[in-house]
Design a protein around this motif. Structure first.
Motif: not given
Ligand SMILES: NC(=O)c1ccc[n+]([C@@H]2O[C@H](COP(=O)([O-])OP(=O)(O)OC[C@H]3O[C@@H](n4cnc5c(N)ncnc54)[C@H](OP(=O)(O)O)[C@@H]3O)[C@@H](O)[C@H]2O)c1
Length: 320
Positions: A18, A20-21, A43-44, A66, A86-87, A150, A172, A175
């Motif tokens: 749900t 970004a990635q 998803t949770r 996770v 991971t998040f 990571k 991204y 951002n």
């Molecule tokens: N922003 C940047 O520029 C950037 C660049 C490179 C890497 N990153 C890395 O990208 C990662 C985040 O990825 P993203 O941006 O795709 O995340 P995101 O858009 O914030 O979405 C994360 C999704 O993961 C799910 N989630 C959160 N906690 C969870 C858990 N405990 N168990 C299972 N699912 C969980 C949530 O879904 P539900 O609520 O539906 O469970 C949420 O929708 C971070 O670690 C960050 O360091 C970010």
């Protein structure tokens, strides 16, 4: 169009579906019905509006957390591959992120997955040992905590013998819309684009394209065992500011924020991000070389340039 029966499709279990990635990967799979893959969205909360939208678009939606290894094992069962992300920004804990990487690798091993993409970043301590005082050591043993955990987490996948592609992601452009990284109004009311990158190039990407590149990787088993870095462009702060100025029709000069000033901004994660930008700046040749735009486009022919991303998204950038 060649029709692949659902029962013959290779299932990709997608963490962060749900978000970004993972969301980009789910859409890439669903947009390619003859590609031979099916999307299993993790998803949770299977009842959320976002989960429902994924179900409506054709993904199977399953619940897992996770932090709950047993739920991950169930969610990976019977799949061909998985996208593991991971998040960090949900908890700001490198130890927790390491544990999450371990949980994912162990679940992938238990489910005997054939191909895993692990969304990772550099362990910056390989370039900036803790003794290097150019930037502060954070939380006792990290330089860039959300990178280091990571990168350190890679070994869980390799040591467990999980067939993995290490995917080095990039900053991204999204951002600028949702992470507070975009242009700001100065005390004189004039806009500037502040970023601590000096005159160096920042490899960066439309978040949607990360999952699309991951799909290209999952379609090609020759990527197993390799590290692949991706970016939609390598742009200086001045180049980004010029492109934003053009897209928004307002002059937005670049302001190269000093690293110490950025680290001192006081918002949660400011020191981590200040060190991150300094790492990308000080090791710019290596950091850029690890993220080939050409290879990203081969993996994902729809890869957007910054200008293309701006033409669809510039109006969503808050100018405050
Ligand atoms: N922003 C940047 O520029 C950037 C660049 C490179 C890497 N990153 C890395 O990208 C990662 C985040 O990825 P993203 O941006 O795709 O995340 P995101 O858009 O914030 O979405 C994360 C999704 O993961 C799910 N989630 C959160 N906690 C969870 C858990 N405990 N168990 C299972 N699912 C969980 C949530 O879904 P539900 O609520 O539906 O469970 C949420 O929708 C971070 O670690 C960050 O360091 C970010």
């Amino acid at each position: 169009m060649y029709y692949v029966p659902m029962s013959e499709k290779k299932i990709i279990a997608v963490m962060g579906a749900t978000g970004a990635q993972g969301g980009g990967l789910i859409r890439a799979i669903l947009e390619d019905p003859s590609g031979g893959f099916a999307a299993r969205a993790i998803t949770r909360d299977v009842n959320s509006a976002k989960a429902k939208a994924l179900r409506d678009s054709g993904a199977k939606v399953v619940a897992a957390d996770v932090d709950d290894p047993e739920s991950l094992r169930r969610a990976f069962e019977g799949a061909y591959g998985a996208y593991c992300v991971t998040f960090y920004w949900d908890h700001f804990s490198p130890e927790k992120e390491l544990q999450q990487a371990k949980n994912l690798a162990e679940a992938a091993k238990a489910a005997k997955l054939k191909h895993v993409v692990w969304s990772t970043l550099e362990d910056t301590r390989q370039w900036v040992p803790l003794s290097d005082n150019r930037m502060p050591t954070l939380m006792g043993k990290y330089k860039v905590p959300h990178f280091d955990s990571k990168g350190e987490g890679n070994h869980f996948f390799t040591n467990a013998g999980v067939p993995t592609t290490m995917l080095l992601t990039a900053f991204y452009w999204d951002n600028f819309i949702s992470f507070g990284s975009g242009p700001k109004k100065g005390p004189d009311g004039k806009l500037v684009f502040p970023m601590p990158m000096g005159d160096k190039k920042l490899p960066s990407i439309a978040a949607e394209d990360i999952g699309r590149c991951a799909y290209g990787i999952l379609k090609d088993p020759s990527y197993i065992g390799k590290t692949v870095g991706i970016a939609g462009g390598h742009l200086t702060g001045a180049e980004m500011a010029a492109a934003m100025s053009k897209a928004l029709g307002v002059e937005i000069p670049y302001y190269p924020v000093p690293f110490d000033m950025y680290r001192g901004l006081g918002f949660p994660g400011a020191e981590d991000l200040g060190n991150m930008f300094q790492f990308k700046h000080d090791f710019n040749d290596m950091y850029c070389a690890a993220r080939s735009v050409e290879e990203s486009r081969r993996l994902n022919p729809k890869l957007q340039t910054f200008e293309q991303w701006l033409s669809a998204n510039a109006q969503r950038i808050p100018l405050e």
